[in-house]
Design an enzyme around this catalytic site. Sequence first.
Site, PDB file in Angstrom:
ATOM      1  NE  ARG A  20      -3.813  -2.147   0.094  1.00 43.75           N
ATOM      2  CZ  ARG A  20      -3.512  -3.346  -0.414  1.00 43.75           C
ATOM      3  NH1 ARG A  20      -2.371  -3.527  -1.057  1.00 43.75           N
ATOM      4  NH2 ARG A  20      -4.342  -4.356  -0.311  1.00 43.75           N
ATOM      5  CB  SER A  64      -8.942  -1.305   4.146  1.00 44.28           C
ATOM      6  OG  SER A  64      -9.424  -2.519   3.651  1.00 44.28           O
ATOM      7  CD  GLU A 117      -5.589   0.722   2.295  1.00 45.10           C
ATOM      8  OE1 GLU A 117      -5.423  -0.315   2.967  1.00 45.10           O
ATOM      9  OE2 GLU A 117      -6.305   0.764   1.282  1.00 45.10           O
TER      10      GLU A 117
HETATM   11  C1  LIG Z   1     -15.511   0.245  -1.229  1.00 44.94           C
HETATM   12  C2  LIG Z   1     -14.031   0.435  -1.443  1.00 44.94           C
HETATM   13  C3  LIG Z   1     -13.233  -0.677  -1.629  1.00 44.94           C
HETATM   14  C4  LIG Z   1     -11.856  -0.525  -1.826  1.00 44.94           C
HETATM   15  N1  LIG Z   1     -11.097  -1.647  -2.000  1.00 44.94           N
HETATM   16  C5  LIG Z   1      -9.763  -1.525  -2.168  1.00 44.94           C
HETATM   17  C6  LIG Z   1      -8.955  -2.691  -2.344  1.00 44.94           C
HETATM   18  O1  LIG Z   1      -9.441  -3.816  -2.377  1.00 44.94           O
HETATM   19  N2  LIG Z   1      -7.621  -2.512  -2.479  1.00 44.94           N
HETATM   20  C7  LIG Z   1      -7.044  -1.286  -2.480  1.00 44.94           C
HETATM   21  O2  LIG Z   1      -5.823  -1.212  -2.615  1.00 44.94           O
HETATM   22  N3  LIG Z   1      -7.784  -0.167  -2.345  1.00 44.94           N
HETATM   23  C8  LIG Z   1      -9.120  -0.245  -2.185  1.00 44.94           C
HETATM   24  N4  LIG Z   1      -9.889   0.872  -2.016  1.00 44.94           N
HETATM   25  C9  LIG Z   1      -9.225   2.202  -1.968  1.00 44.94           C
HETATM   26  C10 LIG Z   1      -9.266   2.971  -3.297  1.00 44.94           C
HETATM   27  O3  LIG Z   1     -10.324   2.559  -4.110  1.00 44.94           O
HETATM   28  C11 LIG Z   1      -7.970   2.850  -4.081  1.00 44.94           C
HETATM   29  O4  LIG Z   1      -6.890   3.307  -3.318  1.00 44.94           O
HETATM   30  C12 LIG Z   1      -8.008   3.633  -5.404  1.00 44.94           C
HETATM   31  O5  LIG Z   1      -6.852   3.399  -6.159  1.00 44.94           O
HETATM   32  C13 LIG Z   1      -8.149   5.136  -5.183  1.00 44.94           C
HETATM   33  O6  LIG Z   1      -8.418   5.721  -6.433  1.00 44.94           O
HETATM   34  P1  LIG Z   1      -9.062   7.146  -6.554  1.00 44.94           P
HETATM   35  O7  LIG Z   1      -9.004   7.527  -7.996  1.00 44.94           O
HETATM   36  O8  LIG Z   1     -10.390   7.181  -5.922  1.00 44.94           O
HETATM   37  O9  LIG Z   1      -8.007   7.994  -5.727  1.00 44.94           O
HETATM   38  P2  LIG Z   1      -8.177   9.260  -4.749  1.00 44.94           P
HETATM   39  O10 LIG Z   1      -8.831   8.816  -3.507  1.00 44.94           O
HETATM   40  O11 LIG Z   1      -8.823  10.366  -5.477  1.00 44.94           O
HETATM   41  O12 LIG Z   1      -6.668   9.592  -4.502  1.00 44.94           O
HETATM   42  C14 LIG Z   1      -5.825   8.670  -3.854  1.00 44.94           C
HETATM   43  C15 LIG Z   1      -4.400   9.226  -3.807  1.00 44.94           C
HETATM   44  O13 LIG Z   1      -3.873   9.325  -5.116  1.00 44.94           O
HETATM   45  C16 LIG Z   1      -3.479  10.660  -5.407  1.00 44.94           C
HETATM   46  N5  LIG Z   1      -3.785  10.889  -6.828  1.00 44.94           N
HETATM   47  C17 LIG Z   1      -4.980  10.735  -7.435  1.00 44.94           C
HETATM   48  N6  LIG Z   1      -4.867  10.975  -8.761  1.00 44.94           N
HETATM   49  C18 LIG Z   1      -3.575  11.295  -8.980  1.00 44.94           C
HETATM   50  C19 LIG Z   1      -2.822  11.676 -10.146  1.00 44.94           C
HETATM   51  N7  LIG Z   1      -3.370  11.747 -11.355  1.00 44.94           N
HETATM   52  N8  LIG Z   1      -1.521  11.974  -9.982  1.00 44.94           N
HETATM   53  C20 LIG Z   1      -0.926  11.898  -8.761  1.00 44.94           C
HETATM   54  N9  LIG Z   1      -1.570  11.542  -7.631  1.00 44.94           N
HETATM   55  C21 LIG Z   1      -2.876  11.247  -7.743  1.00 44.94           C
HETATM   56  C22 LIG Z   1      -4.279  11.520  -4.456  1.00 44.94           C
HETATM   57  O14 LIG Z   1      -3.679  12.771  -4.217  1.00 44.94           O
HETATM   58  C23 LIG Z   1      -4.316  10.632  -3.230  1.00 44.94           C
HETATM   59  O15 LIG Z   1      -3.122  10.765  -2.521  1.00 44.94           O
HETATM   60  C24 LIG Z   1     -11.278   0.766  -1.826  1.00 44.94           C
HETATM   61  C25 LIG Z   1     -12.105   1.885  -1.656  1.00 44.94           C
HETATM   62  C26 LIG Z   1     -13.467   1.725  -1.462  1.00 44.94           C
HETATM   63  C27 LIG Z   1     -14.336   2.933  -1.303  1.00 44.94           C
END
Ligand SMILES: Cc1cc2nc3c(=O)[nH]c(=O)nc-3n(C[C@H](O)[C@H](O)[C@H](O)COP(=O)(O)OP(=O)(O)OC[C@H]3O[C@@H](n4cnc5c(N)ncnc54)[C@H](O)[C@@H]3O)c2cc1C
Length: 339
Positions: A163, A236, A332
Amino acid sequence: MKILENQQLQSYNTFMVPALCDRLVQIESEEEIPQLLAQDALEGPHLLLGGGSNMLFISDFHGTVVQVCTQGIRRVEEDARQVRLSVAAGVPWSDLVDFCIQNHYYGLENLVGIPGWVGSCPVQNIGAYGVEVKDVITKVEGYRIRSRMPFSLANAECRFGYRTSIFKTDWKGDVIISRVEFRLSKEEHFNLTYQGLRNELEQSGLPVTIESVAAVVKTVRDRKLPDITKIGCAGSFFKNPVIPVAERDRLLRQIPNLVSYPAGEGMAKLAAGQLIDLAGLKGVRRGNVGVYPQQALVLVNYGGAMGAEVYDFYLHVRQTVRERFGILLEAEVNQVGMR
Ligand SMILES: Cc1cc2nc3c(=O)[nH]c(=O)nc-3n(C[C@H](O)[C@H](O)[C@H](O)COP(=O)(O)OP(=O)(O)OC[C@H]3O[C@@H](n4cnc5c(N)ncnc54)[C@H](O)[C@@H]3O)c2cc1C
C-alpha cells in the site's frame, strides 16, 4: 481544461463528506498539464484527486484541487503471449478491468471491484486477493509539479511496497500522474493464492476462467464491503500492521488465535480487522459514523457525517486498539485538511 471556483466536493469523495475547495481544475487532455504548471497555478496548496475513494476530507481545502480526467486505453505492443496497455489517468479502474476481462488479458481479474481511477492505482499500489497492481505495471508517466518536468518511471523506480510507492512517500504532493502502462498476459494464468478465493471458486462449481474468477471476487467483496452509492466509506481505513516477529510472539500469548502472515525477514503482518474486532469495535456506531459490521477494517459514514467526525472516530479506534494490544494502527486512507 475546466475550472470550477468554490467547488463543493461532497460528490467527489466516496466518504460523501462535505468539503469546499477554492478551485477545482479538471484536465481534459494531457497537453493541458504543462499549460497548467506554466500558469503557476499549483504554487500554493494543491491536491490531486481521482475518484476520491481513498480520501478523507477532514475540513475544507483552501487551495487548488486537480483532477486528471483524460481518457483512453491504447495497446502499445502486443505479441502472442502478452500485451502492453498505456492507459490515461482518468479512466475508471473498473473500465480497465472490464476491458481486460473482455479481451482475456490476464492479471487484473483479482482487482475487480476496486473503485477509483487508473491514475491513482500506483499511488498506494492497490491490491486485493493476493495480487498487487505492481505485479503488472511497467511504467508510470506524468509531471513533477515543482520542476514542471515530465517523468517516466519504470516499475523498479516506483518503489512499490505494501500500500505504498514513491508517489505516496518521497514524491508526495509533487507529482501529476498522466498515464500508467501495464503488461498483461494473453496466456491463461491465475493467481489463486488467496485461500478464501479458492474456497469460493470450489463452492461455486464454476470452471476457472477469467470471468468466473472476477465474478467470485465480486461476490466476496459485495459480502464484506458497503455499497458506496448508499453508505460512505473509503474501503479499508487501516493498513495491516507489520511488526517484528518477537512482538507478534508476545501478542500470541495474549491472543492465541492471532492471525499473522510472514512479512519478510524477522517481520510478521497482522490482520488489523481482527484487532479492531477483538477490541470490541466491530459494528460499533457513534453518531453518524461507525465500524462496518461485516468488515472491521472499514469505517463508514451512515449519512450526514462531517469529515471531522469520521476523523475523531478513527482516532478513537486507533487509541482503543493501542491501549488493548500495544499496536499502533496506521491509516491507509489519505487525510486532507485540518481538525
Ligand atoms: C468500497 C471500497 C473498496 C476498496 N477496496 C480496495 C482494495 O481492495 N484494495 C485497495 O488497494 N484499495 C481499495 N480501495 C481504496 C481505493 O479505491 C484505491 O486506493 C483507489 O486506487 C483510489 O483511487 P481514486 O481515484 O479514488 O483515488 P483518490 O482517492 O482520489 O486519490 C488517492 C491518492 O492518489 C493521489 N492521486 C490521485 N490521482 C492522482 C494523479 N493523477 N496523480 C498523482 N496523484 C494522484 C491523491 O492525491 C491521493 O493521494 C477501496 C475503496 C473503497 C471505497
